[in-house]
Design a protein around this motif. Structure first.
Motif, PDB file in Angstrom:
ATOM      1  N   PRO A   7       8.100  -4.909   8.366  1.00 17.79           N
ATOM      2  CA  PRO A   7       9.415  -5.060   7.721  1.00 17.79           C
ATOM      3  C   PRO A   7       9.277  -5.426   6.247  1.00 17.79           C
ATOM      4  CG  PRO A   7       9.355  -6.178   9.851  1.00 17.79           C
ATOM      5  CD  PRO A   7       7.949  -5.759   9.548  1.00 17.79           C
ATOM      6  N   ASP A   8      10.170  -4.856   5.442  1.00 19.91           N
ATOM      7  CA  ASP A   8      10.241  -5.107   3.997  1.00 19.91           C
ATOM      8  C   ASP A   8       8.997  -4.623   3.250  1.00 19.91           C
ATOM      9  OD1 ASP A   8      12.690  -6.326   4.474  1.00 19.91           O
ATOM     10  OD2 ASP A   8      11.750  -8.317   4.680  1.00 19.91           O
ATOM     11  N   VAL A   9       8.050  -3.997   3.946  1.00 20.66           N
ATOM     12  CA  VAL A   9       6.842  -3.495   3.276  1.00 20.66           C
ATOM     13  C   VAL A   9       6.723  -1.988   3.438  1.00 20.66           C
ATOM     14  CG1 VAL A   9       4.314  -3.587   3.207  1.00 20.66           C
ATOM     15  CG2 VAL A   9       5.629  -5.684   3.536  1.00 20.66           C
ATOM     16  N   GLY A  10       6.886  -1.495   4.658  1.00 20.75           N
ATOM     17  CA  GLY A  10       6.736  -0.075   4.914  1.00 20.75           C
ATOM     18  C   GLY A  10       5.687   0.179   5.980  1.00 20.75           C
ATOM     19  N   VAL A  11       5.113   1.358   5.924  1.00 16.52           N
ATOM     20  CA  VAL A  11       4.110   1.769   6.903  1.00 16.52           C
ATOM     21  C   VAL A  11       2.723   1.557   6.317  1.00 16.52           C
ATOM     22  CG1 VAL A  11       3.206   3.669   8.276  1.00 16.52           C
ATOM     23  CG2 VAL A  11       5.668   3.445   7.935  1.00 16.52           C
ATOM     24  N   ILE A  12       1.886   0.857   7.082  1.00 13.33           N
ATOM     25  CA  ILE A  12       0.492   0.607   6.707  1.00 13.33           C
ATOM     26  C   ILE A  12      -0.392   1.360   7.696  1.00 13.33           C
ATOM     27  CG2 ILE A  12      -1.299  -1.135   6.402  1.00 13.33           C
ATOM     28  CD1 ILE A  12       0.888  -1.237   4.302  1.00 13.33           C
ATOM     29  N   ALA A  13      -1.445   1.964   7.193  1.00 12.05           N
ATOM     30  CA  ALA A  13      -2.377   2.705   8.041  1.00 12.05           C
ATOM     31  C   ALA A  13      -3.454   1.765   8.549  1.00 12.05           C
ATOM     32  CB  ALA A  13      -3.009   3.856   7.260  1.00 12.05           C
ATOM     33  N   GLY A  14      -3.436   1.492   9.857  1.00  7.94           N
ATOM     34  CA  GLY A  14      -4.540   0.757  10.466  1.00  7.94           C
ATOM     35  C   GLY A  14      -5.707   1.705  10.656  1.00  7.94           C
ATOM     36  N   ALA A  15      -6.785   1.515   9.910  1.00  6.74           N
ATOM     37  CA  ALA A  15      -7.850   2.523   9.830  1.00  6.74           C
ATOM     38  C   ALA A  15      -9.208   1.890  10.028  1.00  6.74           C
ATOM     39  CB  ALA A  15      -7.800   3.245   8.484  1.00  6.74           C
ATOM     40  N   LEU A  16     -10.177   2.776  10.346  1.00  6.69           N
ATOM     41  CA  LEU A  16     -11.585   2.404  10.470  1.00  6.69           C
ATOM     42  C   LEU A  16     -12.361   3.176   9.423  1.00  6.69           C
ATOM     43  CD1 LEU A  16     -14.012   1.093  11.988  1.00  6.69           C
ATOM     44  CD2 LEU A  16     -14.070   3.164  13.392  1.00  6.69           C
ATOM     45  N   VAL A  17     -13.141   2.477   8.617  1.00  2.95           N
ATOM     46  CA  VAL A  17     -13.956   3.125   7.581  1.00  2.95           C
ATOM     47  C   VAL A  17     -15.154   3.774   8.275  1.00  2.95           C
ATOM     48  CG1 VAL A  17     -15.209   2.810   5.423  1.00  2.95           C
ATOM     49  CG2 VAL A  17     -13.208   1.402   5.913  1.00  2.95           C
ATOM     50  N   ARG A  40       3.781   4.918  -2.452  1.00  2.09           N
ATOM     51  CA  ARG A  40       4.912   5.837  -2.332  1.00  2.09           C
ATOM     52  C   ARG A  40       4.671   6.919  -1.271  1.00  2.09           C
ATOM     53  NH1 ARG A  40       4.196   5.098  -7.723  1.00  2.09           N
ATOM     54  NH2 ARG A  40       3.167   7.130  -7.939  1.00  2.09           N
ATOM     55  N   PHE A  41       4.074   6.522  -0.154  1.00  2.00           N
ATOM     56  CA  PHE A  41       3.866   7.454   0.955  1.00  2.00           C
ATOM     57  C   PHE A  41       3.832   6.664   2.252  1.00  2.00           C
ATOM     58  CE2 PHE A  41       1.408  10.155   3.835  1.00  2.00           C
ATOM     59  CZ  PHE A  41       2.067  11.368   3.664  1.00  2.00           C
ATOM     60  N   ALA A  42       4.635   7.106   3.229  1.00  2.00           N
ATOM     61  CA  ALA A  42       4.720   6.375   4.494  1.00  2.00           C
ATOM     62  C   ALA A  42       4.518   7.266   5.709  1.00  2.00           C
ATOM     63  CB  ALA A  42       6.082   5.675   4.597  1.00  2.00           C
ATOM     64  N   ASP A  43       4.374   8.579   5.515  1.00  2.00           N
ATOM     65  CA  ASP A  43       4.237   9.494   6.651  1.00  2.00           C
ATOM     66  C   ASP A  43       2.780   9.546   7.106  1.00  2.00           C
ATOM     67  OD1 ASP A  43       4.739  11.361   8.586  1.00  2.00           O
ATOM     68  OD2 ASP A  43       4.715  13.076   7.207  1.00  2.00           O
ATOM     69  N   VAL A  44       2.306   8.444   7.679  1.00  2.00           N
ATOM     70  CA  VAL A  44       0.926   8.340   8.154  1.00  2.00           C
ATOM     71  C   VAL A  44       0.920   8.507   9.663  1.00  2.00           C
ATOM     72  CG1 VAL A  44      -1.132   6.901   8.242  1.00  2.00           C
ATOM     73  CG2 VAL A  44       0.359   6.814   6.250  1.00  2.00           C
ATOM     74  N   LYS A  45      -0.010   9.349  10.168  1.00  2.00           N
ATOM     75  CA  LYS A  45      -0.104   9.610  11.593  1.00  2.00           C
ATOM     76  C   LYS A  45      -1.515   9.332  12.091  1.00  2.00           C
ATOM     77  CE  LYS A  45       3.494  13.179  11.514  1.00  2.00           C
ATOM     78  NZ  LYS A  45       3.825  14.585  11.855  1.00  2.00           N
ATOM     79  N   GLU A  46      -1.630   9.182  13.410  1.00  2.00           N
ATOM     80  CA  GLU A  46      -2.945   8.959  13.998  1.00  2.00           C
ATOM     81  C   GLU A  46      -3.856  10.158  13.757  1.00  2.00           C
ATOM     82  OE1 GLU A  46      -2.797   7.911  18.063  1.00  2.00           O
ATOM     83  OE2 GLU A  46      -1.491   6.171  17.786  1.00  2.00           O
ATOM     84  N   GLU A  47      -5.161   9.861  13.594  1.00  2.00           N
ATOM     85  CA  GLU A  47      -6.223  10.840  13.364  1.00  2.00           C
ATOM     86  C   GLU A  47      -6.179  11.457  11.975  1.00  2.00           C
ATOM     87  OE1 GLU A  47      -6.346  13.733  16.454  1.00  2.00           O
ATOM     88  OE2 GLU A  47      -6.780  12.271  18.032  1.00  2.00           O
ATOM     89  N   CYS A  95      -9.482  -1.998   8.724  1.00  2.00           N
ATOM     90  CA  CYS A  95      -8.697  -2.543   7.626  1.00  2.00           C
ATOM     91  C   CYS A  95      -7.299  -1.939   7.660  1.00  2.00           C
ATOM     92  CB  CYS A  95      -9.365  -2.245   6.271  1.00  2.00           C
ATOM     93  SG  CYS A  95      -9.581  -0.479   5.942  1.00  2.00           S
ATOM     94  N   GLY A  96      -6.426  -2.489   6.855  1.00  2.00           N
ATOM     95  CA  GLY A  96      -5.092  -1.945   6.668  1.00  2.00           C
ATOM     96  C   GLY A  96      -4.981  -1.340   5.288  1.00  2.00           C
ATOM     97  N   ILE A  97      -4.547  -0.089   5.207  1.00  2.00           N
ATOM     98  CA  ILE A  97      -4.487   0.635   3.940  1.00  2.00           C
ATOM     99  C   ILE A  97      -3.041   1.012   3.672  1.00  2.00           C
ATOM    100  CG2 ILE A  97      -5.262   2.659   2.663  1.00  2.00           C
ATOM    101  CD1 ILE A  97      -7.723   2.739   4.424  1.00  2.00           C
ATOM    102  N   GLY A  98      -2.556   0.629   2.503  1.00  2.00           N
ATOM    103  CA  GLY A  98      -1.223   1.015   2.076  1.00  2.00           C
ATOM    104  C   GLY A  98      -1.298   2.034   0.957  1.00  2.00           C
TER     105      GLY A  98
END
Length: 668
Positions: free
Chosen positions: A581-591, A641-648, A635-638
Motif C-alpha cells: 500500500p502507498d508504494v506500488g508493486v515490488i518484484a520479489g526476486a532471486l538474483v 514508473r512500472f508496476a506490471d511485474v509478473k512471475e518468471e 531481494c525486493g526490486i522496485g
C-alpha cells in the motif's frame, strides 16, 4: 676443582686449556682446515658478526653491479608468434603497465596474463626503437600444418582423380519425416529404433543404386550440419530440404534453408507426406517460391520431388535427381593418396575406447594406418561400415567407424593419415597452439570491426548479418531496409532473419559464417549467450530501428566512432509480485547471476521480449535498503514508473561501458 677439571681436559688433548683457546682464537697452527667454500674452524666459531658484515658487502657489490648495467630497452628481441604481456614487458625492460597502456592506445584490451598478436608486439617494440627478429615466416612450412579439410583436399593429384559418390545432408523441420524418408531410402527400420521416433545422433549411411552410391548424413537438426562447417569441415555436397505437404514451410525449415545457403550447397526439396488427406502441394510450392526456392515446374531452378516416406512413393525419382545434381557438381577425388576426411561424430564406447565416425573424402583409409584428427593421434585398429560389418579399407565418400584414437576427437576435426611419428608431432604442436590461443582471450566480432585498415583501405568482402526481431512485421521491414544498404565496394548480406529471441542455432550459424547477430526488441536466451561467449560471436541489440540501420550503414562506410555499449552485469528472476500500500508493486526476486545494484539501468524481459527499460528505483533485503545484492540472494526490486511485474519475468541489470574500436576485420 676447576683446576682439576682443567688438568683432566688438558690430559685428553695436547696443550693446556688456555693454550688451546689461544690457538683457536688466533687461528694458529692448531686450527682445523677450512671447509670448502667456507671459513676456518677457528674463525667460524667466534666471528659470526664478521660473516654477516661480509654477506652485506657482497650484496651491496652485486646491487652496484646491476645498477651499472644498462636499464633501457635492448637493441633487439625475438618474437616467434603471439606473446604474453608480462613476457613482452620483461623482454622490453619496461613495466607491464606501460605495455598495457600502449596496447590500449592501439585499441587492444589485454590483461597482464593475456597474449597479444605478434603484429601488436612488433609495433610497440619498434616504437621504443627495438628491432624485432624471427617470426612465423622464418619457421619451416609443412603441409600437415593445414588443419582444414579443404586445404588438404587441394593436394590431390589431378591425373589420378576419379568420380566419387555425393554426400547428402537431410535437413528440415522437426517431425516432417527426415529419418522416415531416409529409412525408406535404405529400406531399413532406423526410425523405429530411435527414441520417440526422433533422431538422437548423427548417422552416416551409404545407399547403393545399381553401380552408383550416395552417402547420406542423417542429422538431428541443422545445428549439427552447421557445427561441422563452423570447424572448417565442408562435408556436404547436396542438401535435401524435407517439407511436409500438410504442414508447409515452418520456422525451422527457414533456418535449415539459411544454413544450407550459407554453406553454398545446392538444395533439393523433398515434398513429403503427399499421401495425407490435408496435403496442399500448391500452397507449399507458393511458400517455397516466396522464400527464393522457385520450383522448376514454375520456371525456377529448384528441384522439388513429391514423396511419401511411409508408402515408399517417389523415392526412385528423388535418388535420380540427387545423382543428376551430383553430376552437375562434378565431384572427384584421388583414391591413390593417403586418406583425408572429417570426423562426423565421436564418443567413448564401453569396451572399445574412443570411437569416431569418419567420412573419408579423398584417398583410401586402411587398417594399420597412423593418423591425426585435430589434436588427437592414433592408429586404425579396426573399421566398421554403416551395415555393422568389419572392413579393411574405405575409399572416398565412405563413412566408417574407426577404432584406435588415443582420445576422443571433436566433431568436424580434419582427419589425415601420416607417419606415426609425424602424426604425434603434429598433434602435440596443435595442442600447444590451442593452449596458447585459449590464453589469448579472443574478442567477439561486431559491426565496429568491419572498417578500413590502418592505411584507410577497405578490404574486400561482405558484411554478413543475422537478424532477429520481436514480430514478423518488424523483421520484414528491417530485412527490406538492410538489403538496400550497400556502397561501391561492399554489400550487406542477410544470412537469416526470424522472429523470437536469439537462439543457440543463430549463434552457431554466425560462428560458421563470420556474421554479426542483430536483435531488434529481443534478447538472447541463456544458451545463446554461453555459445556466443565460447565461439566469439557478437550479439548487438537495438530498440530503435533507425539506430540499427545507421550503425550498419556506418559499418559499411567504415566510419563508426567510439561509443558506449550496454553490458549485462546481472540477472534476477521474479518469483512473486508483492503489492505494498502507498508504494506500488515490488518484484520479489532471486538474483540468479551477477549483481543487482540500486539506481542501475535495467530491462524487464518476458518470454524473450523486452517489455520495460528503465532504472532500478529501490532495492531491499528484508526491511533494509541496500546498495547491491549478490548472486544467490533474494531481494525486493522496485522499478521506476512500472508496476506490471509478473512471475518468471527476468530483470537484466545493465552497465554502460566504452567499447574501443580496433583494427580492420573483413568479414569475407
Amino acid at each position: 676443582a676447576g683446576a682439576g677439571r682443567g688438568r683432566r681436559g688438558a690430559d685428553r688433548r695436547p696443550g693446556a686449556v688456555g693454550e688451546g683457546m689461544e690457538i683457536r682464537r688466533r687461528g694458529g697452527a692448531g686450527h682445523r682446515p677450512a671447509r670448502p667454500g667456507g671459513v676456518a674452524f677457528g674463525e667460524s666459531e667466534l666471528s659470526g658478526g664478521r660473516r654477516v658484515r661480509a654477506g652485506r658487502r657482497r650484496h651491496r657489490a652485486a646491487y652496484a653491479a646491476r645498477a651499472q648495467e644498462p636499464q633501457g630497452p635492448p637493441e633487439s628481441i625475438t618474437l616467434a608468434g603471439p606473446v604474453v604481456v608480462a613476457d613482452l614487458a620483461e623482454m622490453l625492460r619496461i613495466p607491464a603497465t606501460e605495455v598495457i597502456k600502449r596496447l590500449f592506445e592501439r585499441g587492444v584490451m589485454a590483461a597482464i596474463n593475456q597474449q597479444v598478436e605478434r603484429e601488436h608486439a612488433r609495433a610497440i617494440a619498434e616504437a621504443l626503437g627495438v628491432a624485432v627478429e624471427g617470426g612465423p615466416e622464418t619457421a619451416p612450412e609443412s603441409p600437415v600444418d593445414r588443419e582444414t579439410v579443404g586445404a588438404l583436399l587441394a593436394a590431390d593429384n589431378p591425373g589420378q582423380r576419379q568420380v566419387r559418390p555425393p554426400v547428402v545432408a537431410v535437413l528440415g523441420h522437426v517431425d516432417h519425416g527426415k529419418t522416415t524418408l531416409l529409412d525408406a531410402i535404405r529400406d531399413s527400420r532406423v526410425a523405429q529404433g530411435e527414441a520417440g521416433g526422433i533422431t538422437q545422433h548423427i548417422g552416416a549411411y551409404v545407399v547403393r543404386r545399381g553401380d552408383r552410391c550416395i552417402t547420406f548424413l542423417d542429422t538431428p537438426g541443422h545445428e549439427a550440419f552447421t557445427a561441422l562447417r563452423a570447424r572448417g569441415a565442408q562435408v556436404t555436397d547436396v542438401a535435401v530440404l524435407v517439407v511436409a505437404a500438410d504442414d508447409g514451410v515452418m520456422p525451422q525449415t527457414l533456418e535449415a534453408l539459411s544454413h544450407a545457403r550459407a554453406a553454398h550447397v545446392p538444395v533439393v526439396v523433398a515434398l513429403n507426406k503427399i499421401d495425407r488427406p490435408d496435403a496442399n502441394r500448391d500452397r507449399v510450392l507458393q511458400q517455397l517460391a516466396d522464400h527464393g526456392l522457385v520450383p522448376e515446374a514454375w520456371g525456377g531452378d529448384t528441384i522439388v520431388v513429391p514423396v511419401s516416406a511411409l508408402r515408399r512413393e517417389g523415392i526412385d525419382q528423388l535418388l535420380e535427381m540427387l545423382m543428376l545434381v551430383a553430376d552437375l557438381e562434378d565431384l572427384h577425388a584421388d583414391p591413390q593418396r593417403a586418406a583425408v576426411g572429417t570426423v562426423i561424430e565421436a564418443e567413448v564406447s564401453r569396451g572399445r575406447g574412443p570411437v569416431a565416425t569418419v567420412l573419408v573424402q579423398s584417398g583410401t583409409l586402411r587398417v594399420g594406418d597412423s593418423f591425426v584428427a585435430g589434436q588427437v593421434p592414433g592408429r586404425v585398429r579396426a573399421m566398421v561400415n554403416d551395415m555393422g560389418k568389419a572392413v579393411r579399407e574405405a575409399g572416398p565418400s565412405t563413412p566408417v567407424e574407426v577404432l584406435g584414437f588415443d582420445e576422443v576427437p571433436q566433431a568436424g576435426d580434419a582427419f589425415q593419415v601420416l607417419a606415426e611419428r609425424e602424426a604425434r608431432e603434429v598433434a602435440a604442436r596443435r595442442q600447444e597452439e590451442s593452449r596458447r590461443a585459449a590464453l589469448g582471450g579472443e574478442r567477439a566480432m561486431s559491426l565496429a570491426d568491419f572498417r578500413p585498415d590502418a592505411d584507410g583501405e577497405r578490404q574486400p568482402g561482405d558484411l554478413r548479418l543475422i537478424l532477429k526481431a520481436d514480430v514478423q512485421g518488424s523483421a520484414e521491414a528491417l530485412r527490406g531496409a538492410l538489403e538496400k544498404l550497400h556502397n561501391e565496394e561492399v554489400r550487406c548480406v542477410l544470412l537469416h532473419s526470424g522472429v523470437g529471441p536469439v537462439t543457440e542455432s543463430d549463434v552457431i550459424l554466425a560462428a560458421a559464417s563470420q556474421a554479426t547477430i542483430l536483435g531488434f526488441n529481443v534478447r538472447p536466451d541463456a544458451g545463446a549467450e554461453r555459445e556466443a561467449q565460447r565461439s566469439g560471436v557478437a550479439i548487438q541489440t537495438y530498440r530503435i530501428i533507425y539506430e540499427l540501420l545507421d550503425d550498419v550503414q556506418k559499418a559499411l562506410d567504415g566510419r563508426l566512432k567510439p561509443r558506449f555499449e550496454t553490458v549485462t552485469v546481472g540477472h534476477a528472476e521474479v518469483r512473486r509480485p508483492i503489492r505494498i500500500p502507498d508504494v506500488g508493486v515490488i518484484a520479489g526476486a532471486l538474483v540468479t547471476d551477477g549483481v543487482v545494484r540500486r539506481g542501475a539501468p535495467c530491462r524487464l524481459v518476458r518470454g524473450g521480449t523486452i517489455v520495460y527499460e528503465g532504472t532500478i528505483g529501490s532495492l531491499r533485503r528484508f526491511k533494509d535498503d541496500v546498495r547491491e545484492v549478490q548472486t544467490g540472494y533474494e531481494c525486493g526490486i522496485g522499478l521506476e514508473r512500472f508496476a506490471d511485474v509478473k512471475e518468471e519475468d527476468v530483470i537484466e541489470v545493465l552497465e554502460q561501458r566504452e567499447v574501443p574500436r580496433v583494427g580492420a576485420v573483413a568479414a569475407g
